[in-house]
Write a protein that holds these residues in place. Sequence first.
Motif, PDB file in Angstrom:
ATOM      1  N   VAL A   1      43.817  38.053  31.225  1.00 14.70           N
ATOM      2  CA  VAL A   1      42.311  37.625  32.179  1.00 14.70           C
ATOM      3  C   VAL A   1      43.035  36.756  33.181  1.00 14.70           C
ATOM      4  O   VAL A   1      43.724  35.763  33.094  1.00 14.70           O
ATOM      5  N   GLU A   2      42.404  36.632  34.522  1.00 15.14           N
ATOM      6  CA  GLU A   2      42.634  35.732  35.611  1.00 15.14           C
ATOM      7  C   GLU A   2      41.449  35.051  35.825  1.00 15.14           C
ATOM      8  O   GLU A   2      40.569  35.824  36.107  1.00 15.14           O
ATOM      9  N   ILE A   3      41.141  33.734  35.725  1.00 18.47           N
ATOM     10  CA  ILE A   3      40.000  33.307  36.354  1.00 18.47           C
ATOM     11  C   ILE A   3      40.238  32.555  37.840  1.00 18.47           C
ATOM     12  O   ILE A   3      41.037  31.481  37.723  1.00 18.47           O
ATOM     13  N   HIS A   4      39.415  32.976  38.702  1.00 18.20           N
ATOM     14  CA  HIS A   4      39.577  32.385  40.036  1.00 18.20           C
ATOM     15  C   HIS A   4      38.510  31.442  40.356  1.00 18.20           C
ATOM     16  O   HIS A   4      37.520  32.203  40.353  1.00 18.20           O
ATOM     17  N   GLY A   5      38.578  30.471  40.997  1.00 22.76           N
ATOM     18  CA  GLY A   5      37.597  29.524  41.439  1.00 22.76           C
ATOM     19  C   GLY A   5      38.125  28.684  42.210  1.00 22.76           C
ATOM     20  O   GLY A   5      39.104  28.520  42.692  1.00 22.76           O
TER      21      GLY A   5
ATOM     22  N   ARG B   1      34.544  43.658  49.046  1.00 26.47           N
ATOM     23  CA  ARG B   1      35.634  43.753  48.439  1.00 26.47           C
ATOM     24  C   ARG B   1      35.768  43.413  46.911  1.00 26.47           C
ATOM     25  O   ARG B   1      36.658  43.879  46.199  1.00 26.47           O
ATOM     26  N   LEU B   2      34.902  42.669  46.342  1.00 27.50           N
ATOM     27  CA  LEU B   2      34.891  42.708  44.890  1.00 27.50           C
ATOM     28  C   LEU B   2      34.581  44.155  44.089  1.00 27.50           C
ATOM     29  O   LEU B   2      35.493  44.611  43.264  1.00 27.50           O
ATOM     30  N   ALA B   3      33.877  44.968  44.853  1.00 29.96           N
ATOM     31  CA  ALA B   3      33.458  46.222  44.216  1.00 29.96           C
ATOM     32  C   ALA B   3      34.555  47.107  44.561  1.00 29.96           C
ATOM     33  O   ALA B   3      35.047  48.042  43.489  1.00 29.96           O
ATOM     34  N   ARG B   4      35.622  46.841  45.863  1.00 31.27           N
ATOM     35  CA  ARG B   4      36.598  47.826  45.756  1.00 31.27           C
ATOM     36  C   ARG B   4      37.705  47.270  44.619  1.00 31.27           C
ATOM     37  O   ARG B   4      38.417  48.340  44.174  1.00 31.27           O
ATOM     38  N   LEU B   5      37.784  46.089  44.289  1.00 31.93           N
ATOM     39  CA  LEU B   5      38.641  45.402  43.538  1.00 31.93           C
ATOM     40  C   LEU B   5      38.253  46.212  42.152  1.00 31.93           C
ATOM     41  O   LEU B   5      39.290  46.458  41.208  1.00 31.93           O
ATOM     42  N   ALA B   6      37.163  46.113  41.816  1.00 33.18           N
ATOM     43  CA  ALA B   6      36.737  46.751  40.523  1.00 33.18           C
ATOM     44  C   ALA B   6      36.965  48.055  40.278  1.00 33.18           C
ATOM     45  O   ALA B   6      36.790  48.767  39.246  1.00 33.18           O
ATOM     46  N   GLY B   7      37.361  49.229  41.487  1.00 32.39           N
ATOM     47  CA  GLY B   7      37.890  50.294  41.258  1.00 32.39           C
ATOM     48  C   GLY B   7      39.065  50.146  40.313  1.00 32.39           C
ATOM     49  O   GLY B   7      39.382  51.352  39.897  1.00 32.39           O
ATOM     50  N   LYS B   8      39.868  49.385  40.462  1.00 31.09           N
ATOM     51  CA  LYS B   8      41.151  48.923  40.062  1.00 31.09           C
ATOM     52  C   LYS B   8      41.271  48.593  38.756  1.00 31.09           C
ATOM     53  O   LYS B   8      41.968  48.757  37.842  1.00 31.09           O
ATOM     54  N   VAL B   9      40.480  47.410  38.599  1.00 31.88           N
ATOM     55  CA  VAL B   9      40.600  46.382  37.559  1.00 31.88           C
ATOM     56  C   VAL B   9      39.135  46.077  37.024  1.00 31.88           C
ATOM     57  O   VAL B   9      38.237  45.976  38.156  1.00 31.88           O
ATOM     58  N   GLN B  10      39.087  45.571  35.890  1.00 32.45           N
ATOM     59  CA  GLN B  10      37.859  44.763  35.731  1.00 32.45           C
ATOM     60  C   GLN B  10      37.530  43.540  36.435  1.00 32.45           C
ATOM     61  O   GLN B  10      38.350  42.837  36.254  1.00 32.45           O
ATOM     62  N   VAL B  11      36.184  43.581  36.996  1.00 31.65           N
ATOM     63  CA  VAL B  11      35.789  42.319  37.611  1.00 31.65           C
ATOM     64  C   VAL B  11      34.632  41.646  37.342  1.00 31.65           C
ATOM     65  O   VAL B  11      33.676  42.297  37.099  1.00 31.65           O
TER      66      VAL B  11
ATOM     67  N   GLY C   1      50.722  43.630  39.737  1.00 27.06           N
ATOM     68  CA  GLY C   1      50.925  42.334  39.659  1.00 27.06           C
ATOM     69  C   GLY C   1      49.571  41.510  39.198  1.00 27.06           C
ATOM     70  O   GLY C   1      49.550  40.158  39.725  1.00 27.06           O
ATOM     71  N   SER C   2      48.876  42.030  38.581  1.00 25.42           N
ATOM     72  CA  SER C   2      47.494  41.518  38.373  1.00 25.42           C
ATOM     73  C   SER C   2      47.099  41.491  36.882  1.00 25.42           C
ATOM     74  O   SER C   2      47.578  42.783  36.129  1.00 25.42           O
ATOM     75  N   ALA C   3      46.415  40.657  36.206  1.00 19.77           N
ATOM     76  CA  ALA C   3      45.615  40.821  34.774  1.00 19.77           C
ATOM     77  C   ALA C   3      44.744  41.827  35.105  1.00 19.77           C
ATOM     78  O   ALA C   3      44.189  42.132  36.036  1.00 19.77           O
ATOM     79  N   PRO C   4      44.484  42.680  33.760  1.00 18.94           N
ATOM     80  CA  PRO C   4      43.518  43.908  34.084  1.00 18.94           C
ATOM     81  C   PRO C   4      42.074  43.375  34.066  1.00 18.94           C
ATOM     82  O   PRO C   4      41.299  44.108  34.247  1.00 18.94           O
ATOM     83  N   THR C   5      41.779  42.022  33.993  1.00 24.45           N
ATOM     84  CA  THR C   5      40.303  41.537  34.076  1.00 24.45           C
ATOM     85  C   THR C   5      40.406  40.210  34.780  1.00 24.45           C
ATOM     86  O   THR C   5      41.267  39.311  34.647  1.00 24.45           O
ATOM     87  N   LEU C   6      39.808  40.315  35.864  1.00 24.38           N
ATOM     88  CA  LEU C   6      39.538  39.128  36.939  1.00 24.38           C
ATOM     89  C   LEU C   6      38.144  38.627  36.777  1.00 24.38           C
ATOM     90  O   LEU C   6      37.135  39.368  36.873  1.00 24.38           O
ATOM     91  N   VAL C   7      38.275  37.332  36.758  1.00 22.36           N
ATOM     92  CA  VAL C   7      36.973  36.449  36.896  1.00 22.36           C
ATOM     93  C   VAL C   7      36.873  35.624  38.017  1.00 22.36           C
ATOM     94  O   VAL C   7      37.671  34.698  38.320  1.00 22.36           O
ATOM     95  N   PHE C   8      35.765  35.708  38.932  1.00 21.08           N
ATOM     96  CA  PHE C   8      35.821  35.135  40.260  1.00 21.08           C
ATOM     97  C   PHE C   8      34.377  33.990  39.824  1.00 21.08           C
ATOM     98  O   PHE C   8      33.264  34.732  39.748  1.00 21.08           O
TER      99      PHE C   8
ATOM    100  N   LEU D   1      38.203  29.094  26.693  1.00 15.55           N
ATOM    101  CA  LEU D   1      38.581  28.447  25.549  1.00 15.55           C
ATOM    102  C   LEU D   1      39.304  29.506  24.791  1.00 15.55           C
ATOM    103  O   LEU D   1      40.192  29.511  24.153  1.00 15.55           O
ATOM    104  N   ALA D   2      38.552  30.651  24.573  1.00 11.74           N
ATOM    105  CA  ALA D   2      39.124  31.928  23.812  1.00 11.74           C
ATOM    106  C   ALA D   2      40.513  32.252  24.646  1.00 11.74           C
ATOM    107  O   ALA D   2      41.247  33.081  23.828  1.00 11.74           O
ATOM    108  N   LEU D   3      40.454  32.065  25.904  1.00 12.52           N
ATOM    109  CA  LEU D   3      42.062  32.421  26.380  1.00 12.52           C
ATOM    110  C   LEU D   3      43.207  31.570  26.272  1.00 12.52           C
ATOM    111  O   LEU D   3      44.100  31.640  26.694  1.00 12.52           O
TER     112      LEU D   3
END
Length: 557
Positions: free
Chosen positions: A125-129, A475-485, A450-457, A44-46
Amino acid sequence: MLARLSIRDIVLIERLDIEFSRGLAVLTGETGAGKSILLDAFALALGGRGDAGLVRHGAEQGQVTAMFDVPKGHPAAGILAENGLDDTGEMILRRVQLADGRTRAFINDQAISVQTLKAVGAALVEIHGQHDERALVDASTHRQLLDAFAGHEKDVAALEALWDIRRTANADLDEHRAGMERAAREADYLRHASQELKTLAPKEGEETELAGRRTTMMQGEKIATDLREAQEAIGGSHSPVASLSAAVRRLERRAANAPALIEPAVKAIDIAINALEEADQHLNAALAATDFDPAELERIEERLFALRAASRKYSTPVDLLAALAAQYAGDVALIDAGADQLKKLEAAAGEADKRYAAAAAKLSAARTKAAEKLNKAVNAELAPLKLERAKFMTQVESSAAAPGPQGIDRVEFWVQTNPGTKPGPMMKVASGGELSRFLLALKVVLADRGSAPTLVFDEIDTGVGGAVADAIGSRLARLAGKVQVMAVTHAPQVAARASQHLLISKDALDKGKRVATRVNALAADHRREEIARMLAGAEITAEARAAAERLLRAATA
């Protein structure tokens, strides 16, 4: 990048503030604790769809605020600038949900449209579900993602500039060609009309001037007799000027004897003589004005007739005939000189087409090579995610007949889930769990490109466990080295990889009359206990605690 999420008066939440750290943050808790409510509030905030059902019972409104630290040059800052909003470095997105269904949106306490909030939110932010339809599954973004992976941004920008040059050159050519065709269809008429108006040589305001002169001439003939009679009376043989002048001379000779009596009379007579002489001058001028050549009057009338005849013929006021003559002359000149100009414009358009086509073909070839590299990188991530029999492929369809600002390519991510099955678009072919893992593999490969700086899974580990869940966590931890997850998870293997562990729980309030969702950051001991619960269930055993300890140690090894 997300500093804090603040929620007020949303379902099951009276007041909640969550501080997020960099890296991988996991949210865990029992089913029904309120994880989905948190994500709905965040969405909602997004700029997500409003829903009156989100407002806590008894409250008139609820609100959600998400605060970000945005670096300079980030696309979200560009969206603010386009909408006339201030960029202070900190970006505060706030959404108010009213109980009647209406919503209000703000950025940095400035009221904005929901569409603007949504655009900024998507950049942040990108929200992935399992059922997300916005991020990587949107085929319209796939070409941009491939270009980001390959670092084609400058090439795409250069191609867009060539596209604009090409479009302008072709528009100029089409306009000139249309003008020539129009002129050619009316060539004979235009040449005749242009020559006729050129011979006539009309001038703006000419009709008014000629009509005034003709009126003066015609009226002058009628009043000339009266003017002559008046002139005869004032300056002719019957003029009193001579008698008055003689009388003044006689009086002046007597003035020395009785000046007081004579001088006033002399003055008055002098004034009368001057007035009569002035009147005579005016009458002479008037007679001169009425003295005209009949041939001139005839010429004026013929000119007026010609101008008005042309006005009727060309359905144009006389005062606009001069402009019409210039227009026709220009059209004739276009016919005469248009062929040379057409050749120049055709050459310019052809050169622009050629340069664009060459750049588009070069970029298309580079995209094809980049697609192979992207396929190889993503497919290397699939086996540990229990998709070893699946295949990821980037479809690049090129058509020079369908060019656009970004080139001639249509890019779409396809998958084949098993050998022998028909590949197809990722969103249509992959099941919910498979889709989540495909998306994770893609995100790991794309990292911060090509990604938003914050990702939500949201529960992308649903239906998997053991080694696959551990691979997802890795892989989530690896990804968190580049962007906030941030990840909502039920997998202890994923939770063990987190740099921040948040526990979502539901507490009873007012002696059980109502419940509220709480979010607490877990310290080391409490974190081990939560992971043990995720392993063992309701009854936490010593074996579960030991297993949780092993997972935590392995995650930091």
